[in-house]
Design an enzyme around this catalytic site. Structure first.
Site, PDB file in Angstrom:
ATOM      1  N   GLU A 120       0.825  -1.213   0.000  1.00 38.44           N
ATOM      2  CA  GLU A 120       0.000   0.000   0.000  1.00 38.44           C
ATOM      3  C   GLU A 120       0.859   1.262   0.000  1.00 38.44           C
ATOM      4  OE1 GLU A 120      -0.714  -2.697   1.650  1.00 38.44           O
ATOM      5  OE2 GLU A 120      -2.724  -3.181   0.957  1.00 38.44           O
ATOM      6  N   HIS A 155     -10.481  -7.205   8.446  1.00 37.76           N
ATOM      7  CA  HIS A 155     -11.058  -6.696   7.203  1.00 37.76           C
ATOM      8  C   HIS A 155     -12.373  -5.956   7.434  1.00 37.76           C
ATOM      9  CE1 HIS A 155      -8.500 -10.048   6.103  1.00 37.76           C
ATOM     10  NE2 HIS A 155      -8.514  -9.668   4.829  1.00 37.76           N
TER      11      HIS A 155
END
Lengths: 462, 331
Positions: B67, B136
C-alpha cells in the site's frame, strides 16, 4: 414518636407518589425542613415536616404511590435518644392534613434563619451551650443551626463531626438546580414561564420544551404516568395553595400581556332580540340534548367575524403579525379550584351550532377535569371570554399572548332601547374587543364589532 | 462484458461505481486506475470488472501488495499532472499507506506554498457485517476525517456512487472515498442527476420533525429502516446522510436540530473519539439552546469486530438500537 404521613396537598388529592427522600434515617430535621418530594396529579412538590427531631425509619420506597395519610417515615422527637423506633401504626383511613405553614418559606440559603427553634423541654443540654469559637465559626460557615444539634461529644458538646453531618444533611435538603433542557430554558425565558412551577415529563422528570409551552398556555400538564424516578427537586410551593403553579403561570402571562401589548378597547351594545327569539323558537322545537345556549350564538358569531376580519386572527411574533390559517377560538374557562385556561374550539367558524354547543360542553368539562389535549391548549388564534353567567354586563379582557385580540361578552340583559323612534325593552349584550395596537388599529377593531353585530342579527345563518 | 449502467435503469451500487470509473477513464486521458487486483481479477469487490479489457493495462494497473508503494506512486503521478484513482482493498490495509497520505498527500500543497496540488483519488472498502473478521471489517473513516488537507467522502446511495467520482477527480486536493462493503449489492433505480453532486453538503434523505438521525455510509439503510419503524409509532424522524466526512457540513446538522430538537448519531466506528463524537460536540457547540434531550450515539462495541455472525451483529449498530436511542431522546 411522630409519623411523617402523605400530606393532603389539595381538596381533590387522595393519593400521592413519593418521588424522593431528601433526608435519611438519623438526619436531624426541624419543623419546616423539606424532607421529601411528592408528586401529585398536578405537580411535584417538596414537602416539609411539621415536627422537629431525627428522621427514624423510612417506611415507603421512592416511586411508591400511597393514599393520603399513609405514614411515610417515623420521626423521633429530638429529646429522645436514638432508640429503636416503635412500630408504625396502620395507616388510618382518614386523611391527616398537615397544618399549613403561616407563610411560604423562602428557598434555603446558606445562612441559617435567625429564628431559633424553641428547645424542647426535657431535652439534654443542647450543643450550643458551651460551644467553642471554632465550632461556632464552623457552624456559621456551613449554615448549621447549633440550637438544633444534639452534640455527640462529652457532656453533649457539639463536635466538628456533628457540624459536618448536619451540614451534609442541610445540603441534601437544599433544592437542587431544576432539571430542564436547554431548549426548555430558552423557551421559558421567551414565554416568561417560571420553571419552578412546571412539571417535567422528560427523563428523570426533566422539563422539556413541550412542558413549558403547556404551562405557558395556562394548562396544568396532564399528570405524567407514574414511574420510578429520582426526580429533580422543585422549588417548594406552600401546600395550602395548590393553584400556585397555575396562578404563577397566569401571573407571568398576564404581566407580559400588559407589559408588552399596547391594548386598545372597543365596546358596542348588540340588540339580541332577533337572536333570542330565534333561540327560544329553536329550543322549543328541539329535544333537550340539542338545545342551545346564547353562548353558542355568541361564539359562532365571534368566529365568523374573525373569518371576515382576519387581521385579528393570528399572532404577533418577532415584531410582525402572522395571520393564522384556521380559526381556533380560545374559550376562557374558569377552573373550580381557581385559575383559568383558554382551550381552543378548533375551526369554530366551520361548526354548526349544535356541533359547537356539544364541543363547547365537552371542552369546558374536560378543562375542569384537567383532560385537555395539548393541541387545544396551545392552538387558539383568538380568544373569547364570556362572563355572562357570572352576571357581569361588560368585560374588558387582557389579550392572551401571542394572540392579538380578545373578545368579551357580558350577560344578555333586558334594557330600554330606542328602536325605530320608539322606546322599547329589548334584550341586549355588550360585546367588547381588546386588541393589540401593534397589529391593528381601531378601525379594524370597529369593523370586527360591527360585523359581529350584523351576524347576530341573522341567527338562522350562524 | 457487463451491462452498462445507464440512468433510469435498475442497477447496483457496484455497477454505479464501475460506470463512474468508466466515465472518468473515457473522458480524461490523465485518469488511470491502480491497486491490488483491480485489473485481471476485476477488483477485489468486482468494481473494476471489465475495465482492463476495455481500457488496457496502461490505464488499469495491477500493483504489488504494498500500500505504501502504490499510494506513494499515486501521489507522485498526481504531482506530475495525472489524475490517478488508487484502490486500496480495505481500510484496515490503508494504515500501511497512512504515512504517504498524511505526511505527503495532505501536506505538500501547504508546504509548497500552494505550488504542489495533489489531485489524487483513493478508493477503499470499509465496514463490517460480512463475516470478514477483525482484520477486514473496521470503520476507520474517522481517522481520515481528522486530517486537514484532504477531502473524505462516503457515498451511501446509488446516485452518490455514480456521480461523486467526477467532482472528486476535479478537486485539486486528495480525496478519499469510502465504500461500505455492505452496499455493493444494494440495487435499485438509478435516478438521473438533477445537478452535479455537491461535495460540500450533507443530504437530508428523509425530512422529519421529531428527531434527527445523523449518519453516513453503510449505516444509512439502517437509519432509514429505523425511521420507517419510528414513523409507524408516530415519530417523524429526519434522516441526514453526512456524505462528506471532511469537511463536515455542520450547517445542515445545526438546521436540522433547530427543527427537531433531538439528535441520534449513528456511526459504525468505535464510539470513543469517533466521528459521532465530533458531530455530537458540534451539536453541543452550535445547537445547545435548541436541544430538548441529550444527544444519543449509536456506535459499534469497542472490540475488534468479531467473526462469529451473532457476535458481529451484536457488535454493530442495528436498526433496533437506533429505534431505542430515538425513543430515549423522544419519550
Amino acid at each position: 414518636m411522630g409519623e411523617f404521613t402523605m400530606p393532603s396537598l389539595g381538596a381533590d388529592m387522595d393519593e400521592g407518589t413519593l418521588v424522593e427522600w431528601l433526608v435519611g434515617p438519623g438526619d436531624l430535621i426541624r419543623r419546616g425542613d423539606p424532607v421529601a418530594v411528592i408528586e401529585t396529579a398536578k405537580s411535584t412538590i417538596e414537602v416539609e415536616c411539621f415536627e422537629s427531631g431525627a428522621m427514624g425509619r423510612l417506611l415507603v420506597e421512592p416511586g411508591t404511590t400511597v393514599p393520603v395519610g399513609t405514614p411515610l417515615a417515623l420521626i423521633e422527637p429530638a429529646a429522645e435518644g436514638r432508640g429503636e423506633p416503635e412500630r408504625a401504626r396502620k395507616a388510618q383511613g382518614k386523611p391527616q392534613a398537615p397544618p399549613a405553614p403561616e407563610h411560604a418559606r423562602p428557598a434555603r440559603t446558606s445562612k441559617p434563619s435567625p429564628a431559633r427553634t424553641p428547645v424542647p423541654s426535657g431535652g439534654r443540654d443542647r450543643g450550643h451551650v458551651g460551644a467553642g469559637p471554632l465550632i461556632r465559626r464552623l457552624a456559621e460557615q456551613s449554615g448549621v443551626d447549633l440550637t438544633a444539634l444534639d452534640g455527640s461529644g462529652p457532656a453533649g458538646r457539639v463536635t466538628r463531626a456533628d457540624i459536618e453531618r448536619a451540614a451534609a444533611a442541610t445540603t441534601a435538603a437544599r433544592p437542587s438546580r431544576i432539571r430542564a433542557t436547554p431548549l426548555a430554558r430558552r423557551r421559558a425565558a421567551e414565554l416568561g414561564v417560571d420553571l419552578s412551577a412546571v412539571t417535567g415529563t422528560g427523563k428523570d422528570s426533566a422539563i422539556r420544551a413541550e412542558d413549558v409551552s403547556k404551562a405557558a398556555s395556562g394548562h396544568a400538564a396532564a399528570p405524567p404516568p407514574p414511574r420510578r424516578t429520582t426526580a429533580a427537586v422543585r422549588a417548594s410551593h406552600p401546600p395550602e395553595d395548590q393553584a400556585s403553579g397555575m396562578r404563577q403561570v397566569i401571573a407571568r402571562l398576564m404581566t407580559r400581556a400588559n407589559r408588552d401589548i399596547p391594548h386598545y378597547y372597543l365596546s358596542t351594545t348588540v340588540d339580541m332580540a332577533t337572536a333570542m327569539d330565534w333561540l327560544h323558537d329553536h329550543n322549543r322545537r328541539s329535544p333537550m340534548s340539542e338545545r342551545l345556549l346564547p353562548a353558542a350564538l355568541l361564539l359562532k358569531a365571534a368566529a365568523l367575524a374573525a373569518h371576515e376580519v382576519p387581521e385579528l386572527n393570528g399572532f404577533w411574533t418577532d415584531d410582525r403579525f402572522a395571520a393564522a390559517q384556521d380559526i381556533h377560538l380560545g374559550v376562557a374557562v374558569s377552573l373550580r379550584g381557581g385559575g383559568l385556561v383558554a382551550p381552543a374550539l378548533h375551526r369554530a367558524d366551520t361548526l354548526g351550532l349544535p356541533e359547537l354547543m356539544t364541543a363547547l360542553k365537552d371542552l369546558v368539562s374536560r378543562a375542569r377535569t384537567g383532560r385537555l389535549r395539548g393541541s387545544e391548549v396551545s392552538d387558539a388564534t383568538i380568544t373569547v371570554t364570556h362572563l355572562g353567567d357570572q352576571g357581569v354586563e361588560t368585560v374588558f379582557g387582557v389579550i392572551h399572548p401571542p394572540q392579538v385580540a380578545l373578545v368579551g361578552f357580558g350577560r344578555v340583559v333586558d334594557r330600554p332601547c330606542a328602536v325605530d323612534g320608539l322606546l322599547g325593552v329589548r334584550p341586549v349584550v355588550t360585546a367588547t374587543l381588546s386588541a393589540d395596537h401593534r397589529a391593528t388599529d381601531g378601525a379594524v377593531g370597529a369593523r370586527y364589532l360591527t360585523t359581529l353585530d350584523r351576524l347576530l342579527q341573522n341567527p338562522e345563518k350562524l | 462484458m457487463n451491462a452498462v449502467a445507464t440512468e433510469g435503469t435498475k442497477t447496483t451500487y457496484r455497477e454505479a461505481m464501475r460506470e463512474a470509473l468508466r466515465e472518468a477513464l473515457r473522458s480524461d486521458d490523465r485518469v488511470f486506475l491502480m491497486g491490488e487486483d483491480v485489473g485481471r481479477y476485476g477488483g477485489c469487490f468486482g468494481v473494476s470488472l471489465g475495465l482492463l479489457e476495455e481500457f488496457g493495462p496502461d490505464r488499469v494497473r495491477d500493483t504489488p501488495l504494498s500500500e505504501s508503494a502504490f499510494v506513494g506512486a499515486g501521489i507522485g503521478a498526481a504531482l506530475a499532472g495525472m489524475r490517478p484513482v488508487v484502490e486500496i482493498m480495505t481500510v484496515n490495509f490503508s494504515l500501511l499507506a497512512l504515512d504517504q497520505l498524511l505526511n505527503n498527500a495532505a501536506t505538500l500543497l501547504h508546504m509548497s506554498g500552494g505550488q504542489l496540488p495533489v489531485p489524487l483519488v483513493i478508493r477503499m472498502t470499509t465496514g463490517a457485517g460480512r463475516q470478514l473478521a477483525a482484520q477486514h471489517s473496521h470503520s476507520l473513516e474517522g481517522f481520515y476525517a481528522h486530517i486537514p488537507g484532504i477531502r473524505v467522502l462516503a457515498p451511501a446511495t446509488l446516485e452518490d456512487a455514480r456521480h461523486m467520482l467526477a467532482p472528486a477527480l476535479a478537486d485539486p486536493d486528495p480525496v478519499v472515498v469510502f465504500e461500505h462493503g455492505s452496499l455493493y449489492n444494494a440495487s435499485g433505480e438509478l435516478l438521473p442527476p438533477t445537478a452535479p453532486v455537491d461535495l460540500d453538503h450533507a443530504a437530508i434523505r428523509r425530512p422529519g420533525t421529531d428527531i434527527s438521525l445523523i449518519t453516513y455510509g453503510g449505516s444509512l439503510p439502517k437509519a432509514r429502516a429505523a425511521a420507517d419503524e419510528l414513523a409507524a409509532e408516530g415519530i417523524d424522524a429526519e434522516v441526514i446522510d453526512l456524505r462528506t466526512l471532511r469537511p463536515l457540513d455542520g450547517a445542515t446538522v445545526t438546521a436540522s436540530v433547530a427543527r427537531t430538537h433531538r439528535a441520534v448519531i449513528v456511526d459504525e466506528a468505535w464510539r470513543t473519539g469517533s466521528l459521532a463524537a465530533e458531530v455530537s460536540a458540534r451539536i453541543a457547540e452550535e445547537s445547545f439552546y435548541d436541544l430538548d434531550a441529550p444527544v444519543e450515539r449509536v456506535c459499534s462495541a469497542e472490540v475488534p469486530i468479531p467473526y462469529a455472525r451473532q457476535l458481529e451483529e451484536a457488535a454493530l449498530p442495528q436498526t433496533a438500537d437506533i429505534v431505542a436511542a430515538a425513543h430515549r431522546a423522544v419519550d
